[in-house]
Design a protein around this motif. Structure first.
Motif, short mmCIF file in Angstrom:
data_model
loop_
_atom_site.label_atom_id
_atom_site.label_comp_id
_atom_site.label_asym_id
_atom_site.label_seq_id
_atom_site.Cartn_x
_atom_site.Cartn_y
_atom_site.Cartn_z
N CYS A 33 -2.00 4.43 -5.37
CA CYS A 33 -1.01 3.73 -6.19
C CYS A 33 -1.43 3.73 -7.65
O CYS A 33 -0.61 3.97 -8.56
N THR A 109 10.14 -2.20 -7.52
CA THR A 109 8.83 -2.68 -7.97
C THR A 109 7.86 -2.68 -6.79
O THR A 109 8.27 -2.70 -5.63
N THR A 111 3.72 -4.26 -5.95
CA THR A 111 2.46 -4.89 -6.36
C THR A 111 1.34 -4.38 -5.46
O THR A 111 1.50 -4.30 -4.24
N TYR A 112 0.25 -3.98 -6.07
CA TYR A 112 -0.90 -3.51 -5.32
C TYR A 112 -2.16 -4.06 -5.96
O TYR A 112 -2.12 -4.65 -7.06
N GLN A 113 -3.28 -3.93 -5.28
CA GLN A 113 -4.54 -4.45 -5.79
C GLN A 113 -5.54 -3.32 -6.00
O GLN A 113 -5.63 -2.40 -5.19
N ASP A 123 -4.73 -7.69 -9.38
CA ASP A 123 -3.36 -7.31 -9.06
C ASP A 123 -2.79 -6.38 -10.12
O ASP A 123 -3.03 -6.58 -11.32
N ARG A 124 -2.05 -5.38 -9.65
CA ARG A 124 -1.33 -4.48 -10.54
C ARG A 124 0.13 -4.42 -10.07
O ARG A 124 0.40 -4.51 -8.87
N ARG A 125 1.04 -4.23 -10.98
CA ARG A 125 2.45 -4.15 -10.64
C ARG A 125 3.05 -2.90 -11.27
O ARG A 125 2.78 -2.61 -12.44
N CYS A 127 6.76 -0.84 -11.91
CA CYS A 127 8.21 -0.98 -11.95
C CYS A 127 8.81 0.38 -12.29
O CYS A 127 8.46 0.98 -13.32
#
Length: 269
Positions: A33, A109, A111-113, A123-125, A127
């Motif tokens: 990701c 969207t 969200t992953y870590q 945390d990362r997001r 979009c």
């Protein structure tokens, strides 16, 4: 799995699915990701985005109907291709990767870590709209599958992209022998690979190159030319593309893949 494979594999060749377990883990999900949607690392441009751009630039403007992204991972190249192609199909062996790609397509969207150190994560997001990928997302479909088990109906693509896939196949020679059936005449085949042959994925007898035969070095690049020559002509010159995968805040993997482009021709002409 799909049935009625178009690839003529040796039935005696098998690789344990255990070697692919790494692509289902939390660590792999985070790494891919971040490699696909996270910030550039050490000044290296985004690998799947570069691939998609180079493939699109090489594709004729009237040959941008259907594209197939084999080994799509979490989908960045598929979304990038959908900005220019009418329909994009992404296939990956990892059900975990496909689930993430589908969620991103459906929700816009994700969200992953990412791992920082030890058990610490951040945390990362991502979009799609922020990456200018939202408009074409409806033209992308993702599915789990084996690149060596595509059925006879999987054909007629204007572009087939196989990115960092070749050296993860149990029988890359079989893939090259049958890949012309996926590509429409005049269509484009794009293969990117670091040629990182490992017996846990590919039995040594099936390596394309990286060994000596009768005292002469055999390289993967020359074998690509030999095995694709009957149905493809090269487009341009090979190009090296870098990929950086973040393991944690202080450890990274750095790959260099060779990208080659091929135009499908009618061997009878």
């Amino acid at each position: 799995m799909m049935s009625s494979s178009i690839f003529p594999r040796d039935p005696q060749v098998s690789v344990s699915p255990h070697c692919y377990s790494r692509y289902h883990s939390d660590a792999a999900a985070a790494q891919y990701c971040d490699a696909h949607y996270g910030p550039d690392k050490f000044g290296v441009p985004n690998f799947p985005a570069q691939l998609a751009r180079l493939c699109t630039d090489a594709a004729a403007t009237d040959r941008r109907g259907r594209a197939l992204d084999l080994g799509c991972a979490v989908g960045r190249a598929s979304f990038e291709l959908a900005k220019h192609f009418e329909q994009v199909r992404g296939i990956d062996y990892s059900a975990r990767f496909i689930d993430l790609a589908r969620r991103l397509r459906e929700r816009g969207t994700l969200t992953y870590q990412v791992f920082e150190e030890g058990e610490l994560v951040a945390d990362r997001r991502v979009c799609l709209a922020d990456l200018d990928l939202a408009a074409g997302a409806a033209r992308v479909g993702f599915e789990q599958g084996d690149a060596l088990q595509l059925d006879a109906q999987t054909d007629g693509y204007d572009l087939v992209l196989a990115a960092n896939l070749l050296d993860r196949l149990s029988d890359p020679g079989a893939f090259l022998a049958g890949v012309h059936r996926l590509v429409a005449e005049g269509g484009l085949l794009a293969i990117a690979s670091p040629y990182n042959w490992m017996e846990e994925f590919t039995p040594r007898k099936n390596w394309l190159g990286g060994f000596f035969r009768y005292g002469a070095a055999v390289t993967s690049a020359e074998q690509l030319h030999k095995r694709l020559a009957g149905h493809f002509v090269p487009v341009g010159s090979p190009r090296d593309l870098e990929l950086v995968i973040r393991e944690n805040a202080r450890k990274y993997q750095h790959y260099v893949s060779e990208l080659t482009l091929w135009r499908r021709v009618d061997p009878q002409r």
